[in-house]
Design a protein around this motif. Structure first.
Motif, PDB file in Angstrom:
ATOM      1  N   THR A 227       0.558  -1.147  -0.001  1.00 16.43           N
ATOM      2  CA  THR A 227      -0.080   0.063   0.132  1.00 16.43           C
ATOM      3  C   THR A 227       0.902   1.396  -0.052  1.00 16.43           C
ATOM      4  N   LEU A 228       0.312   2.319  -0.416  1.00 17.02           N
ATOM      5  CA  LEU A 228       1.132   3.658  -0.647  1.00 17.02           C
ATOM      6  C   LEU A 228       1.635   4.285   0.988  1.00 17.02           C
ATOM      7  N   GLN A 229       0.762   3.944   1.928  1.00 20.81           N
ATOM      8  CA  GLN A 229       1.159   4.337   3.527  1.00 20.81           C
ATOM      9  C   GLN A 229       2.360   3.384   3.823  1.00 20.81           C
ATOM     10  N   TYR A 230       2.543   2.064   3.225  1.00 21.15           N
ATOM     11  CA  TYR A 230       3.343   1.343   3.919  1.00 21.15           C
ATOM     12  C   TYR A 230       4.566   1.533   3.048  1.00 21.15           C
ATOM     13  N   GLU A 231       4.478   2.089   1.812  1.00 21.96           N
ATOM     14  CA  GLU A 231       5.702   2.228   0.879  1.00 21.96           C
ATOM     15  C   GLU A 231       6.329   3.543   1.781  1.00 21.96           C
ATOM     16  N   LEU A 232       5.347   4.526   1.829  1.00 12.04           N
ATOM     17  CA  LEU A 232       6.158   5.731   2.508  1.00 12.04           C
ATOM     18  C   LEU A 232       6.708   5.585   3.832  1.00 12.04           C
ATOM     19  N   MET A 233       6.171   4.663   4.362  1.00 14.38           N
ATOM     20  CA  MET A 233       6.614   4.364   6.074  1.00 14.38           C
ATOM     21  C   MET A 233       7.856   3.805   5.838  1.00 14.38           C
ATOM     22  N   LYS A 234       8.222   2.785   4.947  1.00 13.65           N
ATOM     23  CA  LYS A 234       9.455   2.529   4.607  1.00 13.65           C
ATOM     24  C   LYS A 234      10.489   3.288   4.095  1.00 13.65           C
ATOM     25  N   LEU A 235       9.914   4.379   3.416  1.00 14.74           N
ATOM     26  CA  LEU A 235      10.806   5.209   2.617  1.00 14.74           C
ATOM     27  C   LEU A 235      11.276   6.244   4.060  1.00 14.74           C
ATOM     28  N   LEU A 236      10.295   6.630   4.901  1.00 14.74           N
ATOM     29  CA  LEU A 236      10.747   7.514   5.888  1.00 14.74           C
ATOM     30  C   LEU A 236      11.399   6.692   6.824  1.00 14.74           C
ATOM     31  N   SER A 237      11.416   5.453   7.102  1.00 17.68           N
ATOM     32  CA  SER A 237      12.376   4.837   8.022  1.00 17.68           C
ATOM     33  C   SER A 237      13.808   4.711   7.535  1.00 17.68           C
ATOM     34  N   SER A 238      14.046   4.324   6.214  1.00 22.35           N
ATOM     35  CA  SER A 238      15.303   4.307   5.598  1.00 22.35           C
ATOM     36  C   SER A 238      15.865   5.915   5.680  1.00 22.35           C
ATOM     37  N   VAL A 239      15.033   6.795   5.328  1.00 16.61           N
ATOM     38  CA  VAL A 239      15.773   8.073   5.256  1.00 16.61           C
ATOM     39  C   VAL A 239      16.237   8.422   6.628  1.00 16.61           C
ATOM     40  N   THR A 240      15.232   8.186   7.653  1.00 21.18           N
ATOM     41  CA  THR A 240      15.572   8.496   8.960  1.00 21.18           C
ATOM     42  C   THR A 240      16.949   7.930   9.430  1.00 21.18           C
ATOM     43  N   ASN A 241      17.004   6.587   9.125  1.00 19.50           N
ATOM     44  CA  ASN A 241      18.280   5.803   9.329  1.00 19.50           C
ATOM     45  C   ASN A 241      19.541   6.379   8.694  1.00 19.50           C
ATOM     46  N   GLN A 242      19.389   6.674   7.467  1.00 20.82           N
ATOM     47  CA  GLN A 242      20.560   7.142   6.783  1.00 20.82           C
ATOM     48  C   GLN A 242      20.632   8.656   7.359  1.00 20.82           C
ATOM     49  N   GLY A 243      19.707   9.338   7.909  1.00 19.89           N
ATOM     50  CA  GLY A 243      19.998  10.669   8.343  1.00 19.89           C
ATOM     51  C   GLY A 243      20.784  10.796   9.567  1.00 19.89           C
ATOM     52  N   GLN A 244      21.210   9.722  10.215  1.00 16.08           N
ATOM     53  CA  GLN A 244      22.057   9.848  11.303  1.00 16.08           C
ATOM     54  C   GLN A 244      23.465  10.371  10.662  1.00 16.08           C
ATOM     55  N   SER A 245      23.537  10.315   9.609  1.00 12.78           N
ATOM     56  CA  SER A 245      24.813  11.033   8.959  1.00 12.78           C
ATOM     57  C   SER A 245      24.371  12.044   7.893  1.00 12.78           C
ATOM     58  N   VAL A 246      23.845  13.175   8.092  1.00 11.55           N
ATOM     59  CA  VAL A 246      23.380  14.266   7.330  1.00 11.55           C
ATOM     60  C   VAL A 246      24.279  14.367   6.023  1.00 11.55           C
ATOM     61  N   GLU A 247      25.454  14.568   6.554  1.00 15.29           N
ATOM     62  CA  GLU A 247      26.570  14.890   5.453  1.00 15.29           C
ATOM     63  C   GLU A 247      26.661  13.993   4.642  1.00 15.29           C
ATOM     64  N   ALA A 248      26.697  12.775   4.786  1.00 15.94           N
ATOM     65  CA  ALA A 248      26.686  11.586   3.659  1.00 15.94           C
ATOM     66  C   ALA A 248      25.495  11.700   2.664  1.00 15.94           C
ATOM     67  N   MET A 249      24.445  12.233   3.322  1.00 18.44           N
ATOM     68  CA  MET A 249      23.174  12.118   2.503  1.00 18.44           C
ATOM     69  C   MET A 249      23.234  13.457   1.362  1.00 18.44           C
ATOM     70  N   LYS A 250      23.901  14.318   2.062  1.00 12.90           N
ATOM     71  CA  LYS A 250      23.926  15.600   1.194  1.00 12.90           C
ATOM     72  C   LYS A 250      24.972  15.255   0.093  1.00 12.90           C
ATOM     73  N   ASN A 251      26.177  14.490   0.231  1.00 16.38           N
ATOM     74  CA  ASN A 251      26.995  14.357  -0.790  1.00 16.38           C
ATOM     75  C   ASN A 251      26.317  13.264  -1.788  1.00 16.38           C
TER      76      ASN A 251
END
Length: 295
Positions: A227-251
């Motif tokens: 479902t759309l909400q489940y996919e967005l939830m997984k996206l937010l979870s993955s982005v939040t986990n990657q967001g522990q290093s914001v500099e890496a995401m920006k690069n």
């Protein structure tokens, strides 16, 4: 033509009401408009703060990241299908049950009403529910999104309360003309229940649109049933986990940060409901209050 004169008290009261409603409107809309501005703003620039109602550095990168998520289109189709089918079936089922238990000559109406009220406070638990759906062959299918929500004690009681406020004389007149219960329900009761039907339909539609836990629980391994909400939830979870290093995401992305992607995903989620709600909002007060008015 004489103009009506208003006293000082009337003018002050009207001014107070106007100011209060303007402030209330601002407090209500600001979080949505602020989220919208962040969703259209460059992610790295949004980290500086100071964004209120308008994006400072406009970009569509956040929405591009969200809309190019794997299975998002499939999930959107499943979510739209479950919202439409689930709302229609739930409305029909609850309306029929409400009509049955609202008939004064139905001898088990009090017992059934009590039974449904008990289900609002007591349930079998998550594991027994999962085992039940598995034994019914609902897991791994689309219908696990629809069938369990077809009957809702709360929605049924709301419709029943509204039907109890309809004068009995209408039904008695129809019976004298030879109308059966099916004719009474379809041609007399249902047209008068449009406000409460619209109210319950919006309740169910919002619940179906926002639901993601059942997709994770029953169809986690079925990508074609996501479902759309489940996919967005997984996206937010993955982005939040990657967001522990914001500099890496920006690069890696140049413009996307967890905050900006979260804002874009939020707007994608709430936009359809925001578009639908104004057309049904006027039914809320009528649908939820007229049921308590007795003849």
């Amino acid at each position: 033509m004489k103009l009506k004169k208003y006293s000082t008290e009337d003018v002050l009261f009207s001014a107070f009401i106007a100011i209060f409603m303007i402030v209330f409107l601002i407090l209500t809309l600001y979080p949505i408009l602020n989220t919208l501005a962040i969703s259209f703003n460059d992610g790295t620039d949004a980290l500086k703060g100071g964004i209120y109602l308008l994006p400072r550095k406009f970009t569509l990168k956040n929405y591009d990241t969200v809309l190019h998520k794997d299975n998002l289109i499939t999930g959107a189709g499943i979510t739209v299908a479950r919202t439409i089918i689930g709302t229609l079936l739930a409305l029909v089922t609850n309306a029929i049950l409400a009509f049955i238990v609202s008939r004064k000559n139905f001898i088990f109406r009090r017992q059934l009403s009590l039974f449904w009220v008990i289900t609002m406070y007591v349930n079998g638990g998550l594991i027994p529910t999962f085992v039940l759906f598995k034994n019914l062959n609902l897991t791994g299918t689309f219908w696990v999104y629809v069938i369990p929500g077809m009957v809702s004690a709360f929605n049924m009681l709301v419709i029943r309360t509204y039907m109890n406020g309809i004068p009995d004389s209408l039904e008695e007149s129809a019976q004298l003309d030879g109308a059966g219960y099916t004719t009474i329900f379809v041609k007399i009761i249902s047209p008068l229940c449009k406000p409460v039907y619209a109210t319950v339909a919006l309740f169910v539609a919002v619940g179906q649109w926002n639901s993601w836990f059942d997709a994770m629980l029953y169809n986690r391994m079925k990508g074609e049933l996501t479902t759309l909400q489940y996919e967005l939830m997984k996206l937010l979870s993955s982005v939040t986990n990657q967001g522990q290093s914001v500099e890496a995401m920006k690069n890696a992305t140049g413009t996307v940060t967890p905050t900006s992607v979260r804002a874009a995903a939020t707007m994608v989620t709430i936009l359809p409901i925001i578009c639908i709600y104004p057309f049904l909002q006027r039914y809320f007060v009528t649908g939820l209050t007229l049921g308590g008015v007795k003849e």
